[in-house]
Design a protein around this motif. Structure first.
Motif, short mmCIF file in Angstrom:
data_model
loop_
_atom_site.label_atom_id
_atom_site.label_comp_id
_atom_site.label_asym_id
_atom_site.label_seq_id
_atom_site.Cartn_x
_atom_site.Cartn_y
_atom_site.Cartn_z
N ILE A 6 -9.40 -43.36 13.56
CA ILE A 6 -9.05 -42.09 12.91
C ILE A 6 -7.71 -42.25 12.21
N GLU A 7 -7.68 -41.85 10.98
CA GLU A 7 -6.43 -41.94 10.24
C GLU A 7 -5.42 -40.95 10.82
N LYS A 8 -4.17 -41.41 10.95
CA LYS A 8 -3.13 -40.59 11.58
C LYS A 8 -2.92 -39.26 10.87
N ASN A 9 -3.03 -39.25 9.54
CA ASN A 9 -2.81 -38.00 8.82
C ASN A 9 -3.92 -36.99 9.10
N LYS A 10 -5.12 -37.48 9.45
CA LYS A 10 -6.22 -36.56 9.77
C LYS A 10 -6.05 -35.98 11.18
N LEU A 11 -5.43 -36.76 12.07
CA LEU A 11 -5.17 -36.24 13.42
C LEU A 11 -4.26 -35.03 13.39
N LYS A 12 -3.38 -34.97 12.40
CA LYS A 12 -2.44 -33.85 12.30
C LYS A 12 -3.15 -32.52 12.07
N LYS A 13 -4.38 -32.58 11.59
CA LYS A 13 -5.13 -31.35 11.31
C LYS A 13 -5.70 -30.72 12.58
N PHE A 14 -5.64 -31.47 13.68
CA PHE A 14 -6.12 -30.94 14.95
C PHE A 14 -4.93 -30.39 15.73
N PHE A 65 -5.05 -48.49 32.34
CA PHE A 65 -4.89 -48.89 30.94
C PHE A 65 -5.63 -47.97 29.96
N PHE A 66 -6.80 -47.47 30.34
CA PHE A 66 -7.55 -46.60 29.44
C PHE A 66 -6.73 -45.37 29.06
N GLY A 67 -6.17 -44.70 30.04
CA GLY A 67 -5.37 -43.50 29.77
C GLY A 67 -4.12 -43.79 28.97
N GLU A 75 -1.27 -43.58 23.72
CA GLU A 75 -0.51 -44.35 22.74
C GLU A 75 -1.13 -44.19 21.35
N ILE A 76 -2.46 -44.20 21.27
CA ILE A 76 -3.15 -44.07 19.98
C ILE A 76 -2.94 -42.69 19.37
N LEU A 77 -3.06 -41.66 20.20
CA LEU A 77 -2.97 -40.29 19.69
C LEU A 77 -1.53 -39.85 19.46
N ASN A 93 2.72 -39.17 21.11
CA ASN A 93 3.41 -38.37 22.11
C ASN A 93 3.31 -36.87 21.88
N ASN A 94 3.16 -36.46 20.65
CA ASN A 94 3.19 -35.03 20.34
C ASN A 94 1.81 -34.42 20.12
N PHE A 95 0.76 -35.20 20.34
CA PHE A 95 -0.59 -34.71 20.03
C PHE A 95 -1.02 -33.60 20.99
N PHE A 96 -0.75 -33.77 22.29
CA PHE A 96 -1.22 -32.80 23.28
C PHE A 96 -0.11 -31.84 23.69
#
Length: 285
Positions: free
Chosen positions: A57-65, A96-98, A103-105, A107-110
């Motif tokens: 997923i492109e990082k700029n698209k994640l910002k829309k969520f 490691f999964f968590g 890390e991918i999403l 620090n500020n995603f959730f």
């Protein structure tokens, strides 16, 4: 892939598990659901036409969520690994999964991250098996890296329909029906019991509480001895009890009980009704 909905987003790991399946049903009424598998795959939903790797997923698209909550239930329960491969699987699944997901999403995603913990993790590290130790290390890492976002919820013994985890209630019921003997290590050890619907209902509302550590306790708390005789009476079993008389284990009480805080109850009457349902529909009595 625009997120135009006004619902908050619930990202759920462990959604195929015993508690996870029920929690997903609880959340889907008020949340947009994003199911994340252990192989870093997001299951398809109204925003994803097909399954997709998180790191694609492109990082700029994640910002829309916006308005995202993580309900992290994924775990591999294997207290006694018998090979190096099993040990690796435990570390990968519980640690490691968590870490990789967050890390991918970013620090500020959730807004908040809810973790389900085993009461076994309350013990000292030198007393923990690999399953509990990896979960505890993961929780500690998140508290360091995501301060003021982590909600740790400690669970006690849960049971319910189609429970294939080899937990005490289901094992005992099957033995009692067959009139087999049951062995307990201490008649004074207490156990706290909840069904998964009760637990899932509380977890689904836990995002509303402040970050911190909590417990989910029901009103069904009894000694192993009392539990045996209660189940024996319900099943009309002729099973005999063997008591080894080892040192009783105390159930730790460290944190706020969420069932009281959220005013959700599960009592002995509910427990007996659930046992009768399992006997009727699962064990075919």
């Amino acid at each position: 892939m625009k997120s135009k909905n006004k619902k908050p987003n619930a990202w759920i790991t462990g959604h195929t598990g015993f508690i996870g399946q029920q929690l997903t049903n609880e959340l889907k009424q008020k949340y947009e659901i994003f199911k994340v598998s252990r192989n870093d795959i997001i299951e398809k939903n109204k925003y994803f036409k097909k399954k997709i790797k998180i790191d694609s997923i492109e990082k700029n698209k994640l910002k829309k969520f916006n308005n995202n909550y993580l309900f992290h239930l994924a775990t591999l329960y294997n207290p006694n690994p018998k090979s190096n491969n099993e040990t690796k699987d435990i570390i990968e699944s519980n640690l490691f999964f968590g870490l990789r997901l967050l890390e991918i999403l970013g620090n500020n995603f959730f807004k908040k991250i809810l973790l389900t913990q085993s009461y076994i993790e309350m013990q000292d590290n030198n007393k923990l098996n690999l399953y509990a130790l990896t979960k505890k290390i993961f929780a500690n890492e998140l508290e360091k890296n995501f301060p003021n976002k982590i909600i740790k919820v400690y669970l006690y013994d849960t049971f319910g329909f189609n429970d294939k985890r080899g937990k005490l209630i289901n094992i005992w019921l099957n033995k009692l029906i067959l009139n087999k003997k049951i062995t307990i290590f201490s008649k004074n050890t207490k156990i706290n019991i909840s069904n998964r619907e009760f637990v899932s209902k509380i977890i689904s509302k836990a995002n509303k509480i402040k970050p911190g550590a909590y417990e989910i306790r029901s009103d069904v708390e009894m000694t192993l001895l009392d539990l045996f005789y209660l189940l024996k009476e319900i099943t009309n079993s002729k099973s005999k009890l063997i008591i080894q008389n080892q040192k009783p284990v105390k159930i730790p009480r460290k944190y706020v009980n969420l069932s009281n805080k959220l005013k959700i109850k599960y009592d002995i009457n509910n427990f007996e009704k659930d046992i009768l349902k399992i006997l009727k529909y699962e064990i075919n009595v």
